[in-house]
Write an enzyme that holds these catalytic residues in place. Structure first.
Site, PDB file in Angstrom:
ATOM      1  N   HIS A  10      10.236   3.818  -3.000  1.00 40.30           N
ATOM      2  CA  HIS A  10      10.151   3.281  -1.736  1.00 40.30           C
ATOM      3  C   HIS A  10      10.924   2.561  -0.994  1.00 40.30           C
ATOM      4  CE1 HIS A  10       7.223   2.974   2.422  1.00 40.30           C
ATOM      5  NE2 HIS A  10       7.707   4.157   1.974  1.00 40.30           N
ATOM      6  N   ASP A  20       3.473   0.871  -8.962  1.00 37.71           N
ATOM      7  CA  ASP A  20       3.114   0.894  -6.920  1.00 37.71           C
ATOM      8  C   ASP A  20       2.248   2.384  -7.278  1.00 37.71           C
ATOM      9  OD1 ASP A  20       3.328   2.651  -4.557  1.00 37.71           O
ATOM     10  OD2 ASP A  20       4.872   2.386  -4.464  1.00 37.71           O
ATOM     11  N   GLN A  33       1.461   6.751  -4.500  1.00 40.24           N
ATOM     12  CA  GLN A  33       1.128   8.395  -4.495  1.00 40.24           C
ATOM     13  C   GLN A  33       0.439   8.395  -5.833  1.00 40.24           C
ATOM     14  OE1 GLN A  33       2.700  10.076  -1.863  1.00 40.24           O
ATOM     15  NE2 GLN A  33       2.944   8.749  -0.597  1.00 40.24           N
ATOM     16  N   LYS A  87      -3.776   6.519   2.090  1.00 37.12           N
ATOM     17  CA  LYS A  87      -3.481   8.193   0.821  1.00 37.12           C
ATOM     18  C   LYS A  87      -4.469   8.198  -0.152  1.00 37.12           C
ATOM     19  CE  LYS A  87       0.668   6.018   1.417  1.00 37.12           C
ATOM     20  NZ  LYS A  87       2.220   7.221   2.456  1.00 37.12           N
ATOM     21  N   CYS A 138      11.610   7.397   3.949  1.00 40.55           N
ATOM     22  CA  CYS A 138      11.561   5.503   3.719  1.00 40.55           C
ATOM     23  C   CYS A 138      11.724   6.083   2.609  1.00 40.55           C
ATOM     24  CB  CYS A 138      10.247   5.231   3.961  1.00 40.55           C
ATOM     25  SG  CYS A 138      10.269   4.818   5.538  1.00 40.55           S
TER      26      CYS A 138
END
Length: 684
Positions: free
Chosen positions: A400, A477, A480, A503, A641
């Site tokens: 991202h 990260d 997600q 999220k 993004c």
């Protein structure tokens, strides 16, 4: 008899059968107390001294109990007695040529069952012997069944557990005298009973031996779990059988606050979440989300934009509202009641996050606005302190923009070099190429655990270990991944882990930076202001320890509390239950979309979750999004993004439906039908 009862195949047991027998709890698992009562009634009815058996814990199904008890009260009927069973056992091919006077259950099972005695005779011992595995040479299920058939009227059709079928022959596990039954053994047995030939790696297991189960205990568990909802997950088994897990968050890490110690808030409690849902009832879960009752253009809302943001359950909405109604105050720096309430709620949320991620301490949890701010914090603090000209930072093509821009800015500032790991045509990281990029110059590796554009699940643990071998630090990260996969930062061994609350069914404007304690303590603050200082003069500033040093000013207190409620909600459902359901839904959706002529799925990695990016020949992505919206389907269109990875596939944008556990197969069918109509040019 106990062996027979404990190995009943319940793989075909439906919820209606459970209701008929009235022995289930709200969770769908057996009510142990009720079954124990029925079992003891059975033994009392037998023509022998059943009182010597003690209390049996939940082994005999109600159908079997009533039939045997009824048979015992009929005239001219004799169930096997003490002497007959003794003779029967003595004839079996057994190292015990006669039934011994006492049976050392401790040596056989690894520990003494709390519901039996260690010195049993007669029928007591025979019953116990009937549940021992065959490697001890005692009678097996078929032998006991044959004996019972000969003693019960119409015994050729013995009672079954809710369906009338003849009881299947299923061997129990065979524990050794010293080893406990392993996770893998129990998983294998559960899979065989449910007709599953292979257990997917994503499926959680049963409790490990560290929970204190001996082989005997584990066999009992294996015989009790209903299969109406699939194979049992760790959360279901622990909820029924295991003691409450110890909170890994160290009490010693709790910060001291500024309000008075003697201020009491006893008796004041925020609303608790409802009890866990039976696994896995998607319709019941959908009722927890009020926005799913919305209608768009006259159609029920279908929310397929979960990779952008997830919807919020009523429990989270209520918790945030409750904070503003009863607890609203700035934290830490006051002696009044509401400051105490607010501080307690905020720090409890931090503890909840630490527990959810399996951090070693709540002091490793920093509240930030979201994933983007967390990455920028590490880049501006640790990065500017440690990265210099000639050093290398490694990322992947999957990232991202939030995991590209801060590192490019840092390289431009320091003279460091940004390296990028390529991916293959399915969107999978090429580990061989990744290995080539790792050198003594590599100071930092930062990559996503799940791609927001493709849904690819990266081999995070492998990549982290590879980076550590060259001395690099790793930021993972999890924006997600956190709502789809179990997160265990200690097992992953990442140096930092970041995610956003919105999220994972929490509020917007709140997120988390996890960092190893020694790293956070060595990092300088990146913002200055109140709350993050211990002492200020015009000559010198002393900063608070982590995490306070990174939380300058008044934070997003209410939404941190809401995030804690969201993680508690997810924990009650069970992240492994969520993962299983979502995986099945994803496979179903991918197969259905592939059947549409001209549709190309973008991102087809073997390991992926949630995301269904596609393009449709002859149709613009924006027009597809607008057409889907006309029937109430919300999807994201654009570059998400993540322009570099889309350009890797020759694209500037895609249509991106993305799934959560409250989505259904019917919603997928509506999506596929609508896209097919768009492809055919039909107006609607």
């Amino acid at each position: 008899m106990l062996k027979w009862a404990s190995t009943m195949n319940t793989s075909k047991l439906e919820p209606t059968h459970l209701a008929q027998h009235d022995f289930t709890q709200d969770s769908g698992l057996p009510d142990i107390a009720y079954l124990s009562k029925l079992a003891n009634e059975l033994f009392t009815a037998l023509p022998c001294d059943g009182s010597r058996l003690g209390q049996v814990s939940g082994l005999i199904p109600s159908g079997l109990t009533s039939s045997l008890a009824s048979a015992a009260n009929q005239q001219d009927v004799a169930l096997p007695g003490d002497a007959e069973l003794q003779t029967f056992f003595a004839k079996s091919e057994s190292p015990y040529q006669s039934v011994p006077d006492s049976l050392d259950t401790g040596s056989v099972f690894g520990k003494t069952s709390p519901n039996t005695t260690t010195s049993l005779t007669g029928l007591d011992q025979s019953i116990l012997a009937g549940i021992l595995p065959n490697n001890f040479g005692l009678p097996d299920q078929a032998q006991l069944q044959q004996l019972l058939v000969s003693r019960v009227p119409n015994g050729s059709s013995l009672p079954s557990f809710g369906s009338g079928e003849q009881l299947p022959s299923v061997d129990v596990l065979k524990p050794s005298s010293t080893a406990q039954v392993s996770d893998a053994q129990l998983q294998k047995q559960f899979a065989e009973r449910a007709g599953v030939t292979e257990i997917p790696s994503r499926m959680a297991g049963v409790p490990e031996p560290s929970h204190g189960y001996s082989g005997f205990d584990a066999n009992l568990i294996a015989g009790l779990i209903p299969k109406a909802y699939g194979l049992p997950g760790e959360d279901e088994l622990q909820q029924l059988f295991a003691p409450a897990p110890k909170d890994p968050v160290s009490a010693s890490s709790s910060p001291s606050f500024y309000f008075l110690d003697e201020l009491k808030t006893d008796g004041f409690k925020a609303p608790a979440l409802n009890s866990a849902h039976p696994p896995f009832d998607v319709q019941a879960l959908r009722r927890d989300f009020p926005i799913l009752k919305e209608r768009v253009n006259g159609h029920p809302l279908v929310w397929f934009d979960n990779a952008a943001t997830t919807q919020k359950p009523q429990a989270v909405i209520d918790r945030v509202s409750y904070f503003y109604e009863h607890e609203n105050s700035n934290i830490h720096r006051a002696a009044h009641e509401l400051a105490a309430r607010s501080t307690d709620a905020y720090e409890k949320a931090r503890d909840t996050v630490a527990h959810f991620m399996n951090a070693s301490s709540s002091s490793e949890i920093v509240f930030v606005r979201g994933t983007t701010e967390a990455i920028n914090l590490v880049a501006k603090s640790w990065g500017q302190q440690n990265i210099k000209a000639g050093d290398e930072i490694v990322i992947t093509w999957l990232e991202h923009h939030a995991n590209i821009v801060p590192w490019k800015q840092l390289c431009d500032l320091t003279g460091a070099i940004l390296r990028v790991v390529p991916v293959d045509e399915d969107g999978q990281v090429l580990l061989g190429e990744y290995q080539k990029l790792l050198t003594a110059r590599t100071k930092l590796v930062s990559f996503t655990q799940v791609s927001n554009a493709l849904g690819t699940v990266t081999p995070a643990k492998v990549m982290i270990d590879m980076a550590h071998r060259v001395g690099a630090k790793v930021l993972l990260d999890g924006a997600q991944s956190v709502s789809h996969l179990r997160v265990d930062v200690q097992a992953l061994d990442c140096d930092w882990f970041v995610f956003s609350g919105h999220k994972i069914f929490g509020p917007t404007g709140i997120g988390v930076l996890y960092g190893k304690a020694e790293l956070l303590e060595a990092m300088p603050p990146w913002q200055g202001g109140g709350n993050m200082i211990e002492d200020v003069t015009f000559d010198k500033i002393i900063y608070q320890p982590a995490p306070a040093r990174f939380e300058a000013g008044t934070g997003n207190i209410a939404d941190a509390v809401g995030l804690g409620a969201a993680l508690e909600y997810v924990s009650k459902i069970g992240i492994d239950n969520i993962a299983r359901y979502e995986h099945d839904l994803l496979v179903y959706a991918m197969e259905a979309l592939r059947s549409i002529s001209g549709l190309r799925l973008i991102g087809t990695a073997a390991e992926k979750t949630s995301v269904l990016s596609f393009v449709l020949a002859g149709h613009s992505n924006q027009d597809i999004g607008v057409a889907l919206n006309r029937v109430g389907i919300a999807v994201r269109t654009g570059h998400h993004c993540a322009q570099p990875i889309l350009r890797r596939f020759g694209l500037e944008s895609t249509v991106r439906p993305s799934l959560a556990f409250y989505n259904t197969h019917d919603e997928v069918d509506l999506l596929v039908t609508t896209v097919r109509r768009i492809q055919s040019g039909k107006d609607f």
